[in-house]
Design a protein around this motif. Structure first.
Motif, PDB file in Angstrom:
ATOM      1  N   TYR A  22       1.624  13.410   7.829  1.00 39.10           N
ATOM      2  CA  TYR A  22       2.383  12.160   7.678  1.00 39.10           C
ATOM      3  C   TYR A  22       3.409  12.176   6.553  1.00 39.10           C
ATOM      4  O   TYR A  22       4.024  11.149   6.274  1.00 39.10           O
ATOM      5  CB  TYR A  22       1.424  10.988   7.424  1.00 39.10           C
ATOM      6  N   GLY A  23       3.604  13.305   5.912  1.00 37.33           N
ATOM      7  CA  GLY A  23       4.455  13.352   4.724  1.00 37.33           C
ATOM      8  C   GLY A  23       5.888  12.916   4.941  1.00 37.33           C
ATOM      9  O   GLY A  23       6.455  12.207   4.116  1.00 37.33           O
ATOM     10  N   GLU A  24       6.479  13.284   6.029  1.00 36.15           N
ATOM     11  CA  GLU A  24       7.892  12.965   6.255  1.00 36.15           C
ATOM     12  C   GLU A  24       8.102  11.717   7.103  1.00 36.15           C
ATOM     13  O   GLU A  24       9.100  11.040   6.970  1.00 36.15           O
ATOM     14  CB  GLU A  24       8.581  14.158   6.939  1.00 36.15           C
TER      15      GLU A  24
ATOM     16  N   PHE B  66     -10.560  11.483   3.910  1.00 34.24           N
ATOM     17  CA  PHE B  66      -9.266  11.812   3.310  1.00 34.24           C
ATOM     18  C   PHE B  66      -9.464  12.731   2.112  1.00 34.24           C
ATOM     19  O   PHE B  66      -9.098  12.411   0.984  1.00 34.24           O
ATOM     20  CB  PHE B  66      -8.527  10.521   2.918  1.00 34.24           C
ATOM     21  N   GLN B  67     -10.064  13.897   2.370  1.00 40.97           N
ATOM     22  CA  GLN B  67     -10.329  14.865   1.302  1.00 40.97           C
ATOM     23  C   GLN B  67      -9.064  15.576   0.846  1.00 40.97           C
ATOM     24  O   GLN B  67      -8.859  15.783  -0.332  1.00 40.97           O
ATOM     25  CB  GLN B  67     -11.318  15.923   1.796  1.00 40.97           C
ATOM     26  N   SER B  68      -8.240  15.947   1.794  1.00 38.93           N
ATOM     27  CA  SER B  68      -7.143  16.850   1.505  1.00 38.93           C
ATOM     28  C   SER B  68      -5.789  16.148   1.517  1.00 38.93           C
ATOM     29  O   SER B  68      -5.331  15.668   2.557  1.00 38.93           O
ATOM     30  CB  SER B  68      -7.129  17.984   2.537  1.00 38.93           C
ATOM     31  N   LEU B  69      -5.154  16.131   0.360  1.00 37.84           N
ATOM     32  CA  LEU B  69      -3.808  15.599   0.265  1.00 37.84           C
ATOM     33  C   LEU B  69      -2.847  16.448   1.088  1.00 37.84           C
ATOM     34  O   LEU B  69      -1.992  15.918   1.799  1.00 37.84           O
ATOM     35  CB  LEU B  69      -3.353  15.539  -1.193  1.00 37.84           C
ATOM     36  N   SER B  70      -2.987  17.756   1.025  1.00 37.66           N
ATOM     37  CA  SER B  70      -2.039  18.615   1.747  1.00 37.66           C
ATOM     38  C   SER B  70      -2.141  18.411   3.260  1.00 37.66           C
ATOM     39  O   SER B  70      -1.111  18.380   3.946  1.00 37.66           O
ATOM     40  CB  SER B  70      -2.244  20.086   1.376  1.00 37.66           C
ATOM     41  N   GLU B  71      -3.341  18.226   3.794  1.00 39.19           N
ATOM     42  CA  GLU B  71      -3.475  17.958   5.231  1.00 39.19           C
ATOM     43  C   GLU B  71      -2.850  16.615   5.594  1.00 39.19           C
ATOM     44  O   GLU B  71      -2.201  16.480   6.631  1.00 39.19           O
ATOM     45  CB  GLU B  71      -4.949  17.975   5.652  1.00 39.19           C
ATOM     46  N   PHE B  72      -3.043  15.625   4.736  1.00 35.85           N
ATOM     47  CA  PHE B  72      -2.458  14.308   4.987  1.00 35.85           C
ATOM     48  C   PHE B  72      -0.937  14.388   4.946  1.00 35.85           C
ATOM     49  O   PHE B  72      -0.253  13.826   5.805  1.00 35.85           O
ATOM     50  CB  PHE B  72      -2.975  13.298   3.952  1.00 35.85           C
TER      51      PHE B  72
ATOM     52  N   ASN C  63       3.194   6.069  14.717  1.00 35.38           N
ATOM     53  CA  ASN C  63       2.122   5.467  15.519  1.00 35.38           C
ATOM     54  C   ASN C  63       0.767   6.070  15.175  1.00 35.38           C
ATOM     55  O   ASN C  63      -0.234   5.354  15.105  1.00 35.38           O
ATOM     56  CB  ASN C  63       2.412   5.601  17.012  1.00 35.38           C
ATOM     57  N   ASP C  64       0.728   7.385  14.960  1.00 32.37           N
ATOM     58  CA  ASP C  64      -0.522   8.030  14.559  1.00 32.37           C
ATOM     59  C   ASP C  64      -1.019   7.462  13.229  1.00 32.37           C
ATOM     60  O   ASP C  64      -2.208   7.160  13.073  1.00 32.37           O
ATOM     61  CB  ASP C  64      -0.347   9.548  14.428  1.00 32.37           C
ATOM     62  N   LEU C  65      -0.108   7.315  12.278  1.00 32.59           N
ATOM     63  CA  LEU C  65      -0.486   6.774  10.974  1.00 32.59           C
ATOM     64  C   LEU C  65      -0.946   5.320  11.109  1.00 32.59           C
ATOM     65  O   LEU C  65      -1.935   4.925  10.497  1.00 32.59           O
ATOM     66  CB  LEU C  65       0.669   6.882   9.977  1.00 32.59           C
ATOM     67  N   LYS C  66      -0.269   4.531  11.927  1.00 33.61           N
ATOM     68  CA  LYS C  66      -0.693   3.150  12.159  1.00 33.61           C
ATOM     69  C   LYS C  66      -2.108   3.105  12.731  1.00 33.61           C
ATOM     70  O   LYS C  66      -2.916   2.250  12.344  1.00 33.61           O
ATOM     71  CB  LYS C  66       0.268   2.438  13.108  1.00 33.61           C
TER      72      LYS C  66
ATOM     73  N   PRO D 141       0.810  -1.220   0.000  1.00 29.38           N
ATOM     74  CA  PRO D 141       0.000   0.000   0.000  1.00 29.38           C
ATOM     75  C   PRO D 141       0.847   1.276   0.000  1.00 29.38           C
ATOM     76  O   PRO D 141       0.413   2.309  -0.470  1.00 29.38           O
ATOM     77  CB  PRO D 141      -0.805  -0.108   1.290  1.00 29.38           C
ATOM     78  N   LEU D 142       2.063   1.182   0.501  1.00 28.17           N
ATOM     79  CA  LEU D 142       2.966   2.329   0.520  1.00 28.17           C
ATOM     80  C   LEU D 142       4.227   1.919  -0.225  1.00 28.17           C
ATOM     81  O   LEU D 142       5.014   1.115   0.265  1.00 28.17           O
ATOM     82  CB  LEU D 142       3.299   2.723   1.968  1.00 28.17           C
ATOM     83  N   GLN D 143       4.379   2.444  -1.442  1.00 30.61           N
ATOM     84  CA  GLN D 143       5.539   2.070  -2.244  1.00 30.61           C
ATOM     85  C   GLN D 143       6.610   3.152  -2.220  1.00 30.61           C
ATOM     86  O   GLN D 143       7.748   2.888  -1.882  1.00 30.61           O
ATOM     87  CB  GLN D 143       5.122   1.790  -3.682  1.00 30.61           C
ATOM     88  N   ASN D 144       6.233   4.347  -2.598  1.00 31.30           N
ATOM     89  CA  ASN D 144       7.236   5.398  -2.763  1.00 31.30           C
ATOM     90  C   ASN D 144       7.001   6.623  -1.893  1.00 31.30           C
ATOM     91  O   ASN D 144       7.951   7.274  -1.493  1.00 31.30           O
ATOM     92  CB  ASN D 144       7.293   5.841  -4.236  1.00 31.30           C
ATOM     93  N   SER D 145       5.744   6.956  -1.637  1.00 33.45           N
ATOM     94  CA  SER D 145       5.461   8.189  -0.907  1.00 33.45           C
ATOM     95  C   SER D 145       4.133   8.084  -0.180  1.00 33.45           C
ATOM     96  O   SER D 145       3.288   7.251  -0.517  1.00 33.45           O
ATOM     97  CB  SER D 145       5.412   9.372  -1.887  1.00 33.45           C
ATOM     98  N   THR D 146       3.967   8.957   0.783  1.00 32.49           N
ATOM     99  CA  THR D 146       2.690   8.991   1.497  1.00 32.49           C
ATOM    100  C   THR D 146       1.577   9.522   0.597  1.00 32.49           C
ATOM    101  O   THR D 146       0.412   9.259   0.852  1.00 32.49           O
ATOM    102  CB  THR D 146       2.790   9.825   2.788  1.00 32.49           C
ATOM    103  N   GLU D 147       1.922  10.229  -0.465  1.00 27.27           N
ATOM    104  CA  GLU D 147       0.899  10.672  -1.411  1.00 27.27           C
ATOM    105  C   GLU D 147       0.211   9.475  -2.054  1.00 27.27           C
ATOM    106  O   GLU D 147      -1.005   9.472  -2.255  1.00 27.27           O
ATOM    107  CB  GLU D 147       1.494  11.575  -2.493  1.00 27.27           C
TER     108      GLU D 147
END
Length: 180
Positions: free
Chosen positions: A157-159, A147-153, A167-170, A127-133
């Protein structure tokens, strides 16, 4: 087994759409035959074959009621037959190799968004290959309201720099993902 359970125990009889890579169609046919008693139609092949399937095996005469419980097809035929497939109110869509939806602007992702379904089940080993995008794209497909907003996500979790973010993302993913 999941679709047989829905049909036999929950009285949800379909239709069910399974989108797969061409190389796995026969595997899915074999598994649906072994684990369900549902009428399965595989939709792929040359133009003439598909025309005959649409004419004689897709709908009952003079109706838009599908003759099948399960339709197995490929991503390419989803794109080629989007108008036809989007006319059907699917109970479940199963997408094998769902990391193909990692680009939220791809033709395939946009096509799946035009198909109405009550439930989506995505299968992927990555599910996660290259980026959180890419992860957001899959989550946006599953739950576009949350999950409306890519920028908020990406802000959240971007970095993925620290354990707290991970842990939050999990915790977020735990509501959407079953890992085996």
């Amino acid at each position: 087994v999941f679709l047989a359970y829905l049909s036999n125990k929950q009285n949800i009889h379909g239709p069910f759409l399974i989108a797969v890579p061409l190389s796995t169609i026969f595997h899915w046919e074999r598994e649906t035959a072994e684990w369900t008693d549902l009428k399965t139609l595989s939709f792929f092949g040359n133009r003439e074959r598909r025309v005959l399937i649409k004419k004689y095996e897709f709908f009952y005469p003079k109706t838009r009621i599908p003759k099948f419980d399960i339709l197995i097809t490929t991503y390419d035929y989803i794109l080629k037959e989007l108008r036809l497939l989007s006319e059907i109110n699917w109970q479940v869509i199963i997408i094998d190799e769902a990391h193909r939806l990692k680009n939220h602007e791809s033709k395939l992702n946009l096509a799946f968004n035009e198909i109405h379904t009550e439930f989506k089940l995505l299968l992927t080993g990555t599910p996660l290959q290259n980026s959180t995008e890419e992860l957001w794209s899959i989550l946006n497909f599953l739950d576009p309201e949350k999950f409306q907003s890519l920028s908020e996500f990406q802000d959240a979790y971007g970095e993925l720099k620290d354990a707290e973010q991970i842990n939050d993302l999990k915790n977020v993913l735990g509501k959407y993902m079953l890992r085996r």
